[in-house]
Design an enzyme around this catalytic site. Sequence first.
Site, mmCIF file in Angstrom:
data_model
loop_
_atom_site.group_PDB
_atom_site.id
_atom_site.type_symbol
_atom_site.label_atom_id
_atom_site.label_comp_id
_atom_site.label_asym_id
_atom_site.label_seq_id
_atom_site.Cartn_x
_atom_site.Cartn_y
_atom_site.Cartn_z
ATOM 1 N N SER A 51 42.852 34.178 47.984
ATOM 2 C CA SER A 51 43.478 35.539 47.753
ATOM 3 C C SER A 51 44.166 36.232 48.783
ATOM 4 O O SER A 51 44.849 37.093 48.668
ATOM 5 C CB SER A 51 42.407 36.391 46.922
ATOM 6 O OG SER A 51 41.856 35.896 45.749
ATOM 7 N N GLY A 228 43.264 35.093 42.992
ATOM 8 C CA GLY A 228 44.301 34.288 43.495
ATOM 9 C C GLY A 228 45.285 35.358 44.190
ATOM 10 O O GLY A 228 45.107 36.718 44.099
ATOM 11 N N GLY A 230 49.138 37.205 45.708
ATOM 12 C CA GLY A 230 50.365 37.597 45.002
ATOM 13 C C GLY A 230 50.507 38.847 44.014
ATOM 14 O O GLY A 230 49.362 39.257 43.443
ATOM 15 N N CYS A 257 39.617 39.110 39.414
ATOM 16 C CA CYS A 257 40.542 39.539 40.249
ATOM 17 C C CYS A 257 41.898 39.147 39.655
ATOM 18 O O CYS A 257 42.051 40.021 38.681
ATOM 19 C CB CYS A 257 40.372 38.824 41.824
ATOM 20 S SG CYS A 257 41.409 39.592 42.981
ATOM 21 N N GLN A 261 43.531 40.937 36.041
ATOM 22 C CA GLN A 261 44.727 41.406 35.896
ATOM 23 C C GLN A 261 45.910 40.702 34.695
ATOM 24 O O GLN A 261 46.353 41.356 33.974
ATOM 25 C CB GLN A 261 45.424 41.506 37.329
ATOM 26 C CG GLN A 261 44.963 42.355 38.178
ATOM 27 C CD GLN A 261 45.150 41.849 39.802
ATOM 28 O OE1 GLN A 261 45.925 41.079 39.985
ATOM 29 N NE2 GLN A 261 44.772 42.920 40.785
ATOM 30 N N ASN A 299 38.475 42.260 46.930
ATOM 31 C CA ASN A 299 39.783 41.588 47.755
ATOM 32 C C ASN A 299 41.108 41.991 47.124
ATOM 33 O O ASN A 299 41.119 40.912 46.092
ATOM 34 C CB ASN A 299 39.568 40.249 48.067
ATOM 35 C CG ASN A 299 40.857 39.595 48.817
ATOM 36 O OD1 ASN A 299 41.842 39.998 49.034
ATOM 37 N ND2 ASN A 299 40.817 38.297 49.039
ATOM 38 N N GLY A 301 44.902 43.845 46.281
ATOM 39 C CA GLY A 301 45.938 44.915 46.573
ATOM 40 C C GLY A 301 46.628 45.589 45.474
ATOM 41 O O GLY A 301 47.517 46.326 45.513
ATOM 42 N N HIS A 342 34.466 40.602 43.103
ATOM 43 C CA HIS A 342 34.215 39.224 43.041
ATOM 44 C C HIS A 342 32.535 39.181 42.990
ATOM 45 O O HIS A 342 31.856 39.329 43.935
ATOM 46 C CB HIS A 342 34.550 38.788 44.566
ATOM 47 C CG HIS A 342 35.919 38.437 44.559
ATOM 48 N ND1 HIS A 342 36.452 37.158 44.501
ATOM 49 C CD2 HIS A 342 36.995 39.187 44.830
ATOM 50 C CE1 HIS A 342 37.743 37.246 44.496
ATOM 51 N NE2 HIS A 342 37.998 38.274 44.670
ATOM 52 N N GLU A 344 30.960 36.508 42.608
ATOM 53 C CA GLU A 344 30.285 35.306 43.564
ATOM 54 C C GLU A 344 29.842 35.623 44.923
ATOM 55 O O GLU A 344 29.034 35.127 45.502
ATOM 56 C CB GLU A 344 31.280 34.082 43.623
ATOM 57 C CG GLU A 344 32.366 34.266 44.515
ATOM 58 C CD GLU A 344 33.481 35.192 44.077
ATOM 59 O OE1 GLU A 344 34.296 35.700 45.170
ATOM 60 O OE2 GLU A 344 33.387 35.790 43.031
#
Length: 367
Positions: A51, A228, A230, A257, A261, A299, A301, A342, A344
């Site tokens: 990510s 992931g 981007g 994550c 989205q 994690n 943005g 996350h 995990e």
Amino acid sequence: MSLNERKKAILALSDGTVVHGKAVGYEGITGGELCFNTSMTGYQEIFTDPSYYGQLMMMTYPHIGNYGTQPRDDEARKVMVAGIICRAFSHEYSNTMADRSLQEYLEDNEITGISGVDTRKLVRHVREKGVMNAVISSTEMDEKKLIQMAKDWDDMEGLELATKVTRFEAQTVNGKDEFRVAAFDYGIKQNIINNLNKRGCTLRIFPAKTTVDEIKEWEADGYFFSNGPGDPTATAEYALEAVNYAKETGKPMFGICLGHQLMALSEGLKTTKMFVGHRGANQPVKNLETGLVEISTQNHGFAVDEDSLDEKIAEVTHINLNDNTIEGLKFKNFPGFSVQYHPEASPGPHDSAYLFDQFIDMMKAQK
């Protein structure tokens, strides 16, 4: 090696800020979006988190490298960050389990970094000004050139990066084979695979771009959409085909994550670029269904836009207690749920591991 013997390096931000320090890792020039992580441990897991692909990672914890590196702590096949920034970098390590120093590890992966930086000051700068691009150089020392390079670097908004980190072909990872899970690799972390495996799942992990015909052949009991890098709207241009197929099957779906989205985008919700993202292992999240607060690893943005939320489409299950952004959704038109953070937790707390059990329970109930 003494501090004075180390090669000089420069960090140049796109707003014209320039910081001088000492070079670490591979000699060269690198750039990307400058972000920071507040975790106290787990630098190797952070550096190998897909990510973070294309981003410069600034660690707020002052001592980095003091316990070396070891293969079992990798979250992916290689280092994914574009470069690293830290205050105090340790060339020596004290850990009997480690097989090499962080310096050797970064050199082997050709990752350029800078140390001797006032990270506290830089973090405050980014929090006040917002996320921006930057360049690290240990070869080019012309400040004006480096600032211009940072200004010219591609912005993260609009970038499709999942295809840069995904596997090239589908792979089966065996568990107890109690459940067959189709997992989509937009940058899946190894510890996500481990968590599903140990709960009895055999995974068929598909590359980011996979045809529906290939997915159908697996005859999955459930579908998992991974984290992931981007912009999710750029990834959605091809990924929504798989998400929409999974919805049509009526089987349980779980997203983390970027997967969270993508599931939201598939239902017409929108995502937005954050002023400063959430990155660290100490983010408080409230579970609105239980009232309990979880300390989570995060994690990201980008986030699901709260203004686009429709109660007929999805219910908010988790919120971030720092800024009230959406951290979890339960969808109403298909059996699926997703979280922005996350569970995990590698590195980080295990407060949210129950979400994997929730996914298993959904598959059990349907079977």
